[in-house]
Design a protein around this motif. Structure first.
Motif, PDB file in Angstrom:
ATOM      1  N   PHE A 288      -1.839   9.471   0.121  1.00 26.25           N
ATOM      2  CA  PHE A 288      -0.392   9.445   0.294  1.00 26.25           C
ATOM      3  C   PHE A 288       0.348   9.276  -1.030  1.00 26.25           C
ATOM      4  CE2 PHE A 288      -2.232   7.976   4.299  1.00 26.25           C
ATOM      5  CZ  PHE A 288      -1.599   8.821   5.205  1.00 26.25           C
ATOM      6  N   LEU A 289      -0.370   9.290  -2.138  1.00 26.44           N
ATOM      7  CA  LEU A 289       0.259   9.122  -3.446  1.00 26.44           C
ATOM      8  C   LEU A 289       1.129  10.335  -3.763  1.00 26.44           C
ATOM      9  CD1 LEU A 289       0.351   7.383  -6.059  1.00 26.44           C
ATOM     10  CD2 LEU A 289      -1.484   8.850  -6.931  1.00 26.44           C
ATOM     11  N   PRO A 290       2.428  10.149  -4.022  1.00 29.10           N
ATOM     12  CA  PRO A 290       3.291  11.286  -4.362  1.00 29.10           C
ATOM     13  C   PRO A 290       2.830  11.962  -5.648  1.00 29.10           C
ATOM     14  CG  PRO A 290       4.609   9.359  -3.769  1.00 29.10           C
ATOM     15  CD  PRO A 290       3.195   8.888  -3.918  1.00 29.10           C
TER      16      PRO A 290
ATOM     17  N   GLY B   8       3.656   1.495   6.991  1.00 28.72           N
ATOM     18  CA  GLY B   8       4.870   0.817   7.420  1.00 28.72           C
ATOM     19  C   GLY B   8       6.110   1.446   6.817  1.00 28.72           C
ATOM     20  N   GLY B   9       7.260   0.927   7.242  1.00 25.33           N
ATOM     21  CA  GLY B   9       8.530   1.468   6.775  1.00 25.33           C
ATOM     22  C   GLY B   9       8.754   1.283   5.290  1.00 25.33           C
ATOM     23  N   ALA B  10       8.371   0.117   4.754  1.00 28.37           N
ATOM     24  CA  ALA B  10       8.567  -0.138   3.319  1.00 28.37           C
ATOM     25  C   ALA B  10       7.744   0.820   2.485  1.00 28.37           C
ATOM     26  CB  ALA B  10       8.215  -1.583   2.987  1.00 28.37           C
ATOM     27  N   GLU B  11       6.521   1.094   2.933  1.00 27.14           N
ATOM     28  CA  GLU B  11       5.656   2.011   2.202  1.00 27.14           C
ATOM     29  C   GLU B  11       6.245   3.427   2.203  1.00 27.14           C
ATOM     30  OE1 GLU B  11       3.118  -1.402   3.570  1.00 27.14           O
ATOM     31  OE2 GLU B  11       4.726  -0.195   4.424  1.00 27.14           O
ATOM     32  N   PHE B  12       6.792   3.832   3.342  1.00 27.62           N
ATOM     33  CA  PHE B  12       7.413   5.153   3.433  1.00 27.62           C
ATOM     34  C   PHE B  12       8.619   5.251   2.498  1.00 27.62           C
ATOM     35  CE2 PHE B  12      10.922   7.590   5.361  1.00 27.62           C
ATOM     36  CZ  PHE B  12      10.384   8.866   5.255  1.00 27.62           C
ATOM     37  N   VAL B  13       9.450   4.212   2.494  1.00 32.94           N
ATOM     38  CA  VAL B  13      10.623   4.204   1.621  1.00 32.94           C
ATOM     39  C   VAL B  13      10.194   4.265   0.158  1.00 32.94           C
ATOM     40  CG1 VAL B  13      12.552   2.789   0.800  1.00 32.94           C
ATOM     41  CG2 VAL B  13      12.128   3.021   3.256  1.00 32.94           C
ATOM     42  N   ALA B  14       9.190   3.478  -0.205  1.00 33.40           N
ATOM     43  CA  ALA B  14       8.715   3.464  -1.594  1.00 33.40           C
ATOM     44  C   ALA B  14       8.213   4.842  -2.006  1.00 33.40           C
ATOM     45  CB  ALA B  14       7.615   2.416  -1.763  1.00 33.40           C
ATOM     46  N   ARG B  15       7.422   5.495  -1.147  1.00 35.39           N
ATOM     47  CA  ARG B  15       6.918   6.829  -1.475  1.00 35.39           C
ATOM     48  C   ARG B  15       8.058   7.818  -1.658  1.00 35.39           C
ATOM     49  NH1 ARG B  15       3.768   6.454   3.187  1.00 35.39           N
ATOM     50  NH2 ARG B  15       4.675   8.416   3.938  1.00 35.39           N
TER      51      ARG B  15
ATOM     52  N   HIS C  28      11.804  11.232 -14.145  1.00 36.14           N
ATOM     53  CA  HIS C  28      11.393   9.886 -14.538  1.00 36.14           C
ATOM     54  C   HIS C  28       9.877   9.737 -14.427  1.00 36.14           C
ATOM     55  CE1 HIS C  28      15.567   8.709 -14.632  1.00 36.14           C
ATOM     56  NE2 HIS C  28      15.724   9.030 -13.364  1.00 36.14           N
ATOM     57  N   ARG C  29       9.338   8.813 -15.179  1.00 39.99           N
ATOM     58  CA  ARG C  29       7.920   8.459 -15.081  1.00 39.99           C
ATOM     59  C   ARG C  29       7.790   7.313 -14.087  1.00 39.99           C
ATOM     60  NH1 ARG C  29       4.357   5.431 -19.774  1.00 39.99           N
ATOM     61  NH2 ARG C  29       2.433   5.192 -18.532  1.00 39.99           N
ATOM     62  N   VAL C  30       6.837   7.418 -13.174  1.00 35.79           N
ATOM     63  CA  VAL C  30       6.682   6.411 -12.130  1.00 35.79           C
ATOM     64  C   VAL C  30       5.231   5.946 -12.060  1.00 35.79           C
ATOM     65  CG1 VAL C  30       6.890   5.897  -9.674  1.00 35.79           C
ATOM     66  CG2 VAL C  30       8.593   7.368 -10.776  1.00 35.79           C
ATOM     67  N   THR C  31       5.052   4.638 -12.044  1.00 35.72           N
ATOM     68  CA  THR C  31       3.753   4.016 -11.830  1.00 35.72           C
ATOM     69  C   THR C  31       3.852   3.131 -10.595  1.00 35.72           C
ATOM     70  OG1 THR C  31       3.282   3.968 -14.209  1.00 35.72           O
ATOM     71  CG2 THR C  31       1.990   2.486 -12.810  1.00 35.72           C
ATOM     72  N   VAL C  32       2.825   3.123  -9.758  1.00 32.51           N
ATOM     73  CA  VAL C  32       2.823   2.256  -8.586  1.00 32.51           C
ATOM     74  C   VAL C  32       1.598   1.359  -8.631  1.00 32.51           C
ATOM     75  CG1 VAL C  32       1.642   3.970  -7.123  1.00 32.51           C
ATOM     76  CG2 VAL C  32       2.953   2.114  -6.070  1.00 32.51           C
ATOM     77  N   VAL C  33       1.805   0.093  -8.298  1.00 33.10           N
ATOM     78  CA  VAL C  33       0.728  -0.884  -8.209  1.00 33.10           C
ATOM     79  C   VAL C  33       0.670  -1.377  -6.771  1.00 33.10           C
ATOM     80  CG1 VAL C  33      -0.186  -3.089  -9.030  1.00 33.10           C
ATOM     81  CG2 VAL C  33       1.105  -1.605 -10.597  1.00 33.10           C
ATOM     82  N   THR C  34      -0.471  -1.223  -6.115  1.00 31.00           N
ATOM     83  CA  THR C  34      -0.636  -1.704  -4.749  1.00 31.00           C
ATOM     84  C   THR C  34      -1.320  -3.067  -4.765  1.00 31.00           C
ATOM     85  OG1 THR C  34      -2.727  -0.493  -4.521  1.00 31.00           O
ATOM     86  CG2 THR C  34      -0.730   0.611  -3.773  1.00 31.00           C
ATOM     87  N   THR C  35      -0.877  -3.949  -3.864  1.00 26.87           N
ATOM     88  CA  THR C  35      -1.419  -5.306  -3.842  1.00 26.87           C
ATOM     89  C   THR C  35      -2.604  -5.451  -2.900  1.00 26.87           C
ATOM     90  OG1 THR C  35       0.153  -5.976  -2.128  1.00 26.87           O
ATOM     91  CG2 THR C  35       0.813  -6.310  -4.425  1.00 26.87           C
ATOM     92  N   SER C  36      -2.793  -4.500  -1.985  1.00 33.96           N
ATOM     93  CA  SER C  36      -3.899  -4.575  -1.034  1.00 33.96           C
ATOM     94  C   SER C  36      -4.969  -3.550  -1.393  1.00 33.96           C
ATOM     95  CB  SER C  36      -3.406  -4.324   0.391  1.00 33.96           C
ATOM     96  OG  SER C  36      -3.176  -2.937   0.604  1.00 33.96           O
ATOM     97  N   GLY C  37      -6.104  -3.670  -0.736  1.00 31.33           N
ATOM     98  CA  GLY C  37      -7.202  -2.732  -0.979  1.00 31.33           C
ATOM     99  C   GLY C  37      -7.231  -1.595   0.019  1.00 31.33           C
TER     100      GLY C  37
ATOM    101  N   SER D 254       0.870  -1.174   0.000  1.00 35.47           N
ATOM    102  CA  SER D 254       0.000   0.000   0.000  1.00 35.47           C
ATOM    103  C   SER D 254       0.907   1.224   0.000  1.00 35.47           C
ATOM    104  CB  SER D 254      -0.928   0.001   1.216  1.00 35.47           C
ATOM    105  OG  SER D 254      -0.183   0.183   2.409  1.00 35.47           O
ATOM    106  N   LEU D 255       0.340   2.384   0.220  1.00 32.35           N
ATOM    107  CA  LEU D 255       1.125   3.612   0.210  1.00 32.35           C
ATOM    108  C   LEU D 255       1.356   4.188   1.604  1.00 32.35           C
ATOM    109  CD1 LEU D 255      -0.444   5.333  -2.910  1.00 32.35           C
ATOM    110  CD2 LEU D 255       1.840   4.329  -2.724  1.00 32.35           C
TER     111      LEU D 255
END
Length: 384
Positions: free
Chosen positions: A67-69, A34-41, A52-61, A30-31
């Protein structure tokens, strides 16, 4: 804390292959949360700032769109029931989007991405996965579902084009326990200082003459062993050093900690979850993270950026990347309260000077630049 300007970082990172803008697709749970989500954002925002062009795919609902950058396109696998459907949906996204490289963070997204990329033939983008935890230390007592996930990871991780580890102990486990090639495994520092505004620094008084405020910045759960903070404070008090514990983070062990503190005569102040917890330090603060394992420990770097020393247990392994012993904090020999108290006393004397270049390693610019180099070199290796 001195920050590195964007212009400097452009010069630092564009020398490699001199390539143009990339399309990077991230796969994350998700966005937020947790720590991984913060790092990804933080990585996504950095890459967008670089053009750069960035696309994000979340696995949860989980609804985390707020929080989408800015500048990042979002897709989701929510609504896809079962792993096979999620995998097929992600494969369709990869085929349609045709990114230059795909990056996943955390075990479940890693496996979904690896499975989706299989069978894509020439359309398969270079795949980079990122492990954020010390997996083996968490298997004891884990349920069957988690054990099966890790069993699958040990079979599939080695097939990624590249693997990013959160710390050197995690990298060691990936190479020794997951069969990942050392040549395709890189430690990319976390952007751990992203939350700490430049100039945020506590007016500390080194030493223990004014007592010690032990700061516990973690969830109150078994893995974090928060009761050790209470026991360490009691040990310090027995040495004539007044000590209290202030906690930032809730959890199921809160009532147990309140009871233990009352029994040991320790002042315990639970503050609950506070996003910018490092803005609430006292002049006599020492951060204590008594976890039995950590993949890294963002809070230890955040504390250093605010001018406060930290203590962690050496056996937690990943914390060794987040503390410079004798400079930004101390590693306790064991989790015994006496060893923790010894480490707190040593850490309290530190002044945390001359660490700006070390902190730059964990800035959004420093971490983002390292990530960008890994992206470009992985793409180049595939083309080669």
């Amino acid at each position: 804390m001195e920050s590195t300007g964007l212009a400097e970082d452009r010069t630092a990172v564009t020398g490699g292959d001199g390539g143009g803008p990339l399309h990077v697709l991230f796969v994350v749970p998700s966005l937020h949360g947790g720590g991984a989500e913060f790092v990804a954002r933080t990585w996504m925002a950095w890459l967008v700032s670089r053009g750069h062009r960035v696309t994000v795919v979340t696995t949860s609902g989980k609804p985390t769109d707020e929080f989408l950058p800015a500048g990042v396109e979002a897709r989701t696998l929510a609504g896809q029931r079962g792993q096979s459907r999620k995998t097929a949906a992600l494969r369709r996204i990869l085929t349609a989007a045709h990114p230059d490289v795909a990056v996943a963070l955390q075990a479940h997204p890693n496996l979904v991405l690896l499975a989706a990329a299989r069978g894509m033939g020439a359309a398969k983008p270079p795949v980079i996965i990122s492990e954020r935890n010390l997996v083996s230390l968490g298997l004891a007592g884990a349920d069957l579902s988690h054990r099966m996930k890790i069993f699958t990871a040990k079979r599939l991780y080695r097939h990624a084009d590249h693997v990013i580890a959160i710390s050197h102990p995690v990298a060691g486990e990936l190479v020794s326990g997951f069969g990942v090639s050392g040549e395709r495994c890189t430690v990319v520092p976390n952007p751990a200082t992203a939350k700490v505004a430049p100039g945020t620094r506590v007016d500390r008084v080194p030493g223990t003459a004014a007592g010690v405020q032990l700061v516990l910045p973690c969830r109150l759960v078994k893995q974090k062993r928060p009761h050790l903070a209470i026991l360490a404070a009691a040990e310090l008090a027995s040495r004539g050093i007044p000590a209290e514990v202030i906690s930032f983070g809730g959890g199921p062990l809160l009532d147990d900690l309140v009871k233990l503190a009352e029994e040991r005569g320790v002042v315990f102040r639970p503050m609950g979850w506070v996003e910018n917890w490092f803005e609430h330090f006292g002049s006599n603060s020492v951060v204590l993270l008594p976890s039995d394992r950590e993949g890294f420990g963002n809070v230890l770097v955040e504390a250093a950026a605010a001018g406060v020393p930290s203590v962690a247990v050496s056996g937690a392994l990943g914390v060794a990347d987040a503390i410079v012993p004798g400079i930004t904090g101390e590693l306790a020999l064991t989790a015994e309260p006496s060893d923790l108290a010894d480490a707190v006393e040593r850490a309290a004397e530190l002044e945390l000077t001359g660490i700006d270049r070390w902190l730059d390693r964990f800035s959004p610019a420093g971490s983002g630049a390292a990530l960008e180099r890994v992206l470009r070199r992985t793409i180049a290796a595939r083309r080669g």
